[in-house]
Design a protein around this motif. Structure first.
Motif, PDB file in Angstrom:
ATOM      1  N   LEU A   1      23.131  37.909  34.183  1.00  0.00           N
ATOM      2  CA  LEU A   1      24.071  37.868  33.015  1.00  0.00           C
ATOM      3  C   LEU A   1      23.392  38.414  31.729  1.00  0.00           C
ATOM      4  CD1 LEU A   1      25.278  34.278  33.880  1.00  0.00           C
ATOM      5  CD2 LEU A   1      26.457  36.300  33.975  1.00  0.00           C
ATOM      6  N   ARG A   2      22.094  38.378  31.551  1.00  0.00           N
ATOM      7  CA  ARG A   2      21.484  38.999  30.311  1.00  0.00           C
ATOM      8  C   ARG A   2      21.599  40.289  30.515  1.00  0.00           C
ATOM      9  NH1 ARG A   2      20.737  40.033  25.724  1.00  0.00           N
ATOM     10  NH2 ARG A   2      19.046  39.839  24.584  1.00  0.00           N
ATOM     11  N   ALA A   3      21.546  41.075  31.602  1.00  0.00           N
ATOM     12  CA  ALA A   3      21.579  42.686  31.564  1.00  0.00           C
ATOM     13  C   ALA A   3      22.961  42.802  31.438  1.00  0.00           C
ATOM     14  CB  ALA A   3      21.300  42.997  32.900  1.00  0.00           C
ATOM     15  N   ARG A   4      24.234  42.202  31.756  1.00  0.00           N
ATOM     16  CA  ARG A   4      25.265  42.302  31.611  1.00  0.00           C
ATOM     17  C   ARG A   4      25.818  42.306  30.008  1.00  0.00           C
ATOM     18  NH1 ARG A   4      28.985  42.786  35.892  1.00  0.00           N
ATOM     19  NH2 ARG A   4      30.770  41.963  34.271  1.00  0.00           N
ATOM     20  N   CYS A   5      25.073  41.461  29.404  1.00  0.00           N
ATOM     21  CA  CYS A   5      25.506  41.539  27.914  1.00  0.00           C
ATOM     22  C   CYS A   5      25.061  42.507  27.154  1.00  0.00           C
ATOM     23  CB  CYS A   5      24.778  40.124  27.542  1.00  0.00           C
ATOM     24  SG  CYS A   5      25.621  38.240  27.969  1.00  0.00           S
ATOM     25  N   GLY A   6      23.983  43.031  27.558  1.00  0.00           N
ATOM     26  CA  GLY A   6      23.529  44.447  26.990  1.00  0.00           C
ATOM     27  C   GLY A   6      22.758  43.658  25.662  1.00  0.00           C
ATOM     28  N   LYS A   7      23.187  44.456  24.310  1.00  0.00           N
ATOM     29  CA  LYS A   7      22.404  43.957  23.145  1.00  0.00           C
ATOM     30  C   LYS A   7      23.226  42.817  22.572  1.00  0.00           C
ATOM     31  CE  LYS A   7      20.801  48.693  22.036  1.00  0.00           C
ATOM     32  NZ  LYS A   7      21.032  49.746  20.800  1.00  0.00           N
ATOM     33  N   GLY A   8      24.314  42.196  23.275  1.00  0.00           N
ATOM     34  CA  GLY A   8      24.927  41.139  22.482  1.00  0.00           C
ATOM     35  C   GLY A   8      24.716  39.741  23.404  1.00  0.00           C
ATOM     36  N   ARG A   9      25.489  38.911  23.283  1.00  0.00           N
ATOM     37  CA  ARG A   9      25.378  37.922  23.837  1.00  0.00           C
ATOM     38  C   ARG A   9      26.311  37.095  24.713  1.00  0.00           C
ATOM     39  NH1 ARG A   9      21.742  33.762  20.272  1.00  0.00           N
ATOM     40  NH2 ARG A   9      19.902  35.072  19.653  1.00  0.00           N
ATOM     41  N   GLU A  10      27.497  38.186  24.991  1.00  0.00           N
ATOM     42  CA  GLU A  10      28.605  37.650  25.512  1.00  0.00           C
ATOM     43  C   GLU A  10      29.195  38.743  26.603  1.00  0.00           C
ATOM     44  OE1 GLU A  10      33.368  36.786  24.162  1.00  0.00           O
ATOM     45  OE2 GLU A  10      31.773  36.615  22.626  1.00  0.00           O
ATOM     46  N   THR A  11      29.535  38.368  27.866  1.00  0.00           N
ATOM     47  CA  THR A  11      30.024  39.140  28.826  1.00  0.00           C
ATOM     48  C   THR A  11      31.224  38.592  29.725  1.00  0.00           C
ATOM     49  OG1 THR A  11      29.469  40.366  30.656  1.00  0.00           O
ATOM     50  CG2 THR A  11      28.294  38.375  30.647  1.00  0.00           C
ATOM     51  N   SER A  12      32.096  39.509  30.288  1.00  0.00           N
ATOM     52  CA  SER A  12      33.241  38.914  31.024  1.00  0.00           C
ATOM     53  C   SER A  12      32.952  39.205  32.417  1.00  0.00           C
ATOM     54  CB  SER A  12      34.660  39.511  30.579  1.00  0.00           C
ATOM     55  OG  SER A  12      34.698  39.450  29.279  1.00  0.00           O
ATOM     56  N   ILE A  13      33.201  38.212  33.222  1.00  0.00           N
ATOM     57  CA  ILE A  13      32.797  38.348  34.652  1.00  0.00           C
ATOM     58  C   ILE A  13      33.617  37.568  35.284  1.00  0.00           C
ATOM     59  CG2 ILE A  13      30.949  36.598  34.838  1.00  0.00           C
ATOM     60  CD1 ILE A  13      29.436  38.567  36.557  1.00  0.00           C
ATOM     61  N   THR A  14      33.955  37.528  36.738  1.00  0.00           N
ATOM     62  CA  THR A  14      34.488  36.284  37.652  1.00  0.00           C
ATOM     63  C   THR A  14      33.574  36.253  38.578  1.00  0.00           C
ATOM     64  OG1 THR A  14      35.210  38.517  39.203  1.00  0.00           O
ATOM     65  CG2 THR A  14      36.787  37.839  37.340  1.00  0.00           C
ATOM     66  N   LYS A  15      33.757  35.096  39.294  1.00  0.00           N
ATOM     67  CA  LYS A  15      33.040  34.469  40.301  1.00  0.00           C
ATOM     68  C   LYS A  15      32.795  35.426  41.531  1.00  0.00           C
ATOM     69  CE  LYS A  15      34.899  30.577  40.232  1.00  0.00           C
ATOM     70  NZ  LYS A  15      35.594  29.081  40.544  1.00  0.00           N
ATOM     71  N   GLY A  16      34.011  36.122  41.841  1.00  0.00           N
ATOM     72  CA  GLY A  16      33.928  37.036  43.108  1.00  0.00           C
ATOM     73  C   GLY A  16      33.097  38.165  42.705  1.00  0.00           C
TER      74      GLY A  16
END
Length: 280
Positions: free
Chosen positions: A136-151
């Motif tokens: 999740l930290r990698a998906r956020c990049g330089k920010g602190r928020e990301t969108s994802i689904t459980k699938g």
């Protein structure tokens, strides 16, 4: 033709025995099944119970037919899948593949930004939940928020959506992430919005953490020009070959030009016989 119609099949002895025992027409034929030496098939007993309930008025004929047909379909399906079952016809879950024989992850250029080791040292989290937090930290990049689904998270971590839900529940419970449901303009759920808290970010991203670290660090550490000054001669700056370019001085050429000029002047004065008068 008459003999063929009146001939009774050998495989159906129940009616003959009912007549021989003197049972009347209202006798329940299923009560005479116990007289048969062999036990009935489980499907036959189940269908008999269904039609007994239908005769008692507990269900309609259509419902009884549907339930009776479902019993046969379930039996056929179970017999088709009985090839890899053990004794007694009980299905066993597939054997788990050993860890060293599992496939390697797909190649990816994704990498995680700096993060605190607080979650890695938290014994309340499972190892897989800690690994999921790093993803999740990698998906956020330089920010602190990301969108994802459980699938999508399940495909990344090679886990089921129920397992991903357990990871998210633990991370939310212990204060590492915050969840919010993404909705469309019509109110349909599109996924989750994951927000990382201050426990995941490094200390220097917050002003309070950076100020606390500067206050705890001794002043002797902050010597940016310590390698530039000579400890023997205080206040004298030394030249460094790393940040200074060596320049070739032009003073020798200038000195030679001045010397040649004065030599030509003295030679001229000697020719005319004059004396050089020193100037003050």
């Amino acid at each position: 033709m008459t003999e063929e119609h009146l001939r009774t099949r050998v495989s159906v002895p129940v009616l003959t025995r009912a007549c021989e025992t003197g049972a009347d027409a209202g006798t329940d034929l299923f009560a005479l099944v116990s007289a048969v030496p062999d036990a009935p098939h489980p499907d036959f007993a189940a269908r008999a119970a269904i039609w007994r309930d239908q005769r008692a008025g507990l269900m309609s004929i259509a419902e009884a037919q549907r339930r009776s047909a479902a019993i046969g379909a379930m039996t056929a399906k179970a017999q088709g899948a009985d090839g890899g079952q053990g004794r007694g016809g009980k299905a066993h879950p597939p054997a788990a593949r050993p860890r060293h024989e599992r496939p390697s992850p797909n190649d990816s250029r994704q990498y995680a930004q700096p993060m605190a080791t607080t979650a890695a040292r938290d014994d309340r989290l499972t190892p897989n939940a800690k690994a999921f937090l790093q993803v999740l930290r990698a998906r956020c990049g330089k920010g602190r928020e990301t969108s994802i689904t459980k699938g999508t998270a399940g495909n990344i971590m090679a886990r089921s959506t129920r397992t991903i839900r357990r990871y998210l529940v633990d991370l939310v419970r212990f204060g590492y992430v915050e969840l919010e449901i993404r909705r469309s303009a019509r109110g349909m759920h599109l996924g989750l919005t994951v927000k990382l808290t201050a426990l995941v970010a490094p200390f220097y991203e917050e002003a309070k953490g950076l100020a606390r670290w500067l206050a705890e660090t001794p002043a002797a550490v902050f010597r940016p020009f310590e390698a530039v000054f000579d400890p023997k001669d205080k206040g004298v700056t030394l030249l460094s070959s790393k940040n200074q370019t060596q320049t070739i001085s032009s003073f020798p050429s200038v000195g030679s030009a001045v010397t040649s000029r004065f030599a030509a002047r003295g030679k001229l004065l000697r020719r005319i016989g004059a004396r050089v008068v020193p100037t003050a």
